[in-house]
Write a protein that holds these residues in place. Structure first.
Motif, PDB file in Angstrom:
ATOM      1  N   ILE A 200     -22.310   3.501  30.264  1.00 21.96           N
ATOM      2  CA  ILE A 200     -23.589   3.432  30.982  1.00 21.96           C
ATOM      3  C   ILE A 200     -24.247   4.801  31.039  1.00 21.96           C
ATOM      4  O   ILE A 200     -25.466   4.937  30.892  1.00 21.96           O
ATOM      5  CB  ILE A 200     -23.376   2.865  32.396  1.00 21.96           C
ATOM      6  CG1 ILE A 200     -22.988   1.384  32.300  1.00 21.96           C
ATOM      7  CG2 ILE A 200     -24.635   3.028  33.238  1.00 21.96           C
ATOM      8  CD1 ILE A 200     -22.591   0.775  33.623  1.00 21.96           C
ATOM      9  N   ALA A 201     -23.438   5.844  31.250  1.00 20.49           N
ATOM     10  CA  ALA A 201     -23.987   7.200  31.309  1.00 20.49           C
ATOM     11  C   ALA A 201     -24.622   7.589  29.972  1.00 20.49           C
ATOM     12  O   ALA A 201     -25.725   8.157  29.931  1.00 20.49           O
ATOM     13  CB  ALA A 201     -22.882   8.197  31.681  1.00 20.49           C
ATOM     14  N   LEU A 202     -23.939   7.279  28.865  1.00 18.17           N
ATOM     15  CA  LEU A 202     -24.481   7.602  27.545  1.00 18.17           C
ATOM     16  C   LEU A 202     -25.754   6.812  27.257  1.00 18.17           C
ATOM     17  O   LEU A 202     -26.735   7.357  26.726  1.00 18.17           O
ATOM     18  CB  LEU A 202     -23.431   7.308  26.474  1.00 18.17           C
ATOM     19  CG  LEU A 202     -22.221   8.239  26.437  1.00 18.17           C
ATOM     20  CD1 LEU A 202     -21.161   7.693  25.496  1.00 18.17           C
ATOM     21  CD2 LEU A 202     -22.628   9.641  26.011  1.00 18.17           C
ATOM     22  N   ILE A 203     -25.729   5.521  27.588  1.00 19.68           N
ATOM     23  CA  ILE A 203     -26.912   4.694  27.378  1.00 19.68           C
ATOM     24  C   ILE A 203     -28.083   5.212  28.211  1.00 19.68           C
ATOM     25  O   ILE A 203     -29.233   5.255  27.747  1.00 19.68           O
ATOM     26  CB  ILE A 203     -26.615   3.227  27.724  1.00 19.68           C
ATOM     27  CG1 ILE A 203     -25.593   2.656  26.729  1.00 19.68           C
ATOM     28  CG2 ILE A 203     -27.887   2.390  27.705  1.00 19.68           C
ATOM     29  CD1 ILE A 203     -25.091   1.279  27.095  1.00 19.68           C
ATOM     30  N   ALA A 204     -27.782   5.635  29.445  1.00 21.74           N
ATOM     31  CA  ALA A 204     -28.833   6.152  30.330  1.00 21.74           C
ATOM     32  C   ALA A 204     -29.473   7.406  29.739  1.00 21.74           C
ATOM     33  O   ALA A 204     -30.696   7.600  29.825  1.00 21.74           O
ATOM     34  CB  ALA A 204     -28.252   6.461  31.705  1.00 21.74           C
ATOM     35  N   ILE A 205     -28.656   8.262  29.109  1.00 21.90           N
ATOM     36  CA  ILE A 205     -29.190   9.478  28.489  1.00 21.90           C
ATOM     37  C   ILE A 205     -30.165   9.129  27.367  1.00 21.90           C
ATOM     38  O   ILE A 205     -31.262   9.689  27.271  1.00 21.90           O
ATOM     39  CB  ILE A 205     -28.044  10.363  27.959  1.00 21.90           C
ATOM     40  CG1 ILE A 205     -27.232  10.934  29.123  1.00 21.90           C
ATOM     41  CG2 ILE A 205     -28.587  11.500  27.092  1.00 21.90           C
ATOM     42  CD1 ILE A 205     -25.983  11.667  28.688  1.00 21.90           C
ATOM     43  N   VAL A 206     -29.740   8.189  26.511  1.00 25.59           N
ATOM     44  CA  VAL A 206     -30.592   7.792  25.389  1.00 25.59           C
ATOM     45  C   VAL A 206     -31.865   7.115  25.888  1.00 25.59           C
ATOM     46  O   VAL A 206     -32.966   7.389  25.392  1.00 25.59           O
ATOM     47  CB  VAL A 206     -29.830   6.859  24.431  1.00 25.59           C
ATOM     48  CG1 VAL A 206     -30.749   6.337  23.338  1.00 25.59           C
ATOM     49  CG2 VAL A 206     -28.639   7.581  23.816  1.00 25.59           C
ATOM     50  N   VAL A 207     -31.725   6.239  26.884  1.00 24.70           N
ATOM     51  CA  VAL A 207     -32.897   5.539  27.421  1.00 24.70           C
ATOM     52  C   VAL A 207     -33.866   6.527  28.059  1.00 24.70           C
ATOM     53  O   VAL A 207     -35.091   6.454  27.846  1.00 24.70           O
ATOM     54  CB  VAL A 207     -32.457   4.472  28.455  1.00 24.70           C
ATOM     55  CG1 VAL A 207     -33.675   3.925  29.200  1.00 24.70           C
ATOM     56  CG2 VAL A 207     -31.713   3.338  27.762  1.00 24.70           C
ATOM     57  N   LEU A 208     -33.325   7.475  28.840  1.00 25.61           N
ATOM     58  CA  LEU A 208     -34.188   8.468  29.490  1.00 25.61           C
ATOM     59  C   LEU A 208     -34.928   9.309  28.455  1.00 25.61           C
ATOM     60  O   LEU A 208     -36.137   9.540  28.574  1.00 25.61           O
ATOM     61  CB  LEU A 208     -33.346   9.363  30.398  1.00 25.61           C
ATOM     62  CG  LEU A 208     -34.109  10.477  31.139  1.00 25.61           C
ATOM     63  CD1 LEU A 208     -35.173   9.878  32.045  1.00 25.61           C
ATOM     64  CD2 LEU A 208     -33.144  11.353  31.936  1.00 25.61           C
ATOM     65  N   ALA A 209     -34.190   9.763  27.425  1.00 28.00           N
ATOM     66  CA  ALA A 209     -34.828  10.551  26.368  1.00 28.00           C
ATOM     67  C   ALA A 209     -35.892   9.728  25.640  1.00 28.00           C
ATOM     68  O   ALA A 209     -36.955  10.247  25.280  1.00 28.00           O
ATOM     69  CB  ALA A 209     -33.773  11.048  25.384  1.00 28.00           C
TER      70      ALA A 209
END
Length: 233
Positions: A200-209
């Motif tokens: 979830i943390a990795l996905i959140a980084i990509v989504v935020l970017a």
């Protein structure tokens, strides 16, 4: 810019353009009607598993397709790659599909010219990024495609209208798109292994970017256009 050397070439080009356009429409309608699972990571994972040893080839074809048919989200497909094939092979298959799709988009635009690109892309995207792509150069293209959320699939078509060679374009795309796909594929691998928090943390980084990149497209475009001429290469 002269697109065709003769009237016969022009007629052949128009016929091919019509055929390609019809194929794209038919493919899009098929995907929307019968393969909506492509936009759902879990459904896509289940569907791919039925192909057994051929699953990697089917996956690569889908990943290539998402570059050419913009409504298919590439990051969803990359997430499935990590879930099914693990971080390493998932990244290899994802990047292979992306490069194939990018090469096809670039080559179609190079072969059939501006009229083809205008039929494929939304006029607003062309208006905002046409001149940009033609002037920023290879370093500028790299800076642009490395940021998620920008219209990098559209850039593949617009790049075909420039004087860039296919090998140079593919080299930039392969490096520029790698970070976002590594993050997303690794997140899929973490999901497969039950590491939900890290996934979830990795996905959140990509989504935020991606969100920042999407809403700051003009800012990024203008910044790259200002910085690129000052680069020493």
């Amino acid at each position: 810019m002269k697109l065709f050397a003769s009237a016969s070439d022009r007629r052949r080009g128009i016929l091919v353009l019509i055929a390609v356009a019809v194929a794209f429409v038919a493919l899009y309608l098929f995907v929307r009607e019968y393969a909506g699972f492509i936009t759902n990571a879990e459904s896509l994972r289940v569907w791919l598993q039925q192909f057994g040893v051929l699953a990697p080839l089917v996956f690569i074809a889908i990943q290539a397709l998402q570059v050419i048919v913009a409504p298919i989200p590439g990051q969803v497909v990359a997430l499935v790659a990590g879930f099914l094939f693990g971080p390493f092979w998932g990244t290899v298959y994802s990047l292979t599909g992306v490069l194939i799709g990018s090469a096809i988009a670039f080559s179609l635009a190079k072969r059939y010219g501006r009229s083809f690109v205008e039929d494929v892309l939304h006029e607003d995207v062309i208006a905002r990024f046409d001149g940009f792509v033609d002037t920023v150069g290879i370093p500028g293209l790299f800076a642009f495609v490395i940021i998620p959320g920008l219209p990098d699939d559209a850039i593949c078509f617009l790049s075909g209208l420039t004087k860039w060679s296919l090998p140079a374009f593919i080299a930039v795309i392969s490096v520029g798109r790698l970070p976002a796909y590594v993050f997303t594929v690794y997140a899929g691998g973490e999901l497969a292994s039950g590491q939900f928090l890290s996934a979830i943390a990795l996905i959140a980084i990509v989504v935020l970017a991606s969100v920042v990149g999407y809403y700051k497209q003009e800012t990024v475009r203008d910044l790259v256009a200002r910085v690129e001429p000052r680069l020493p290469f």
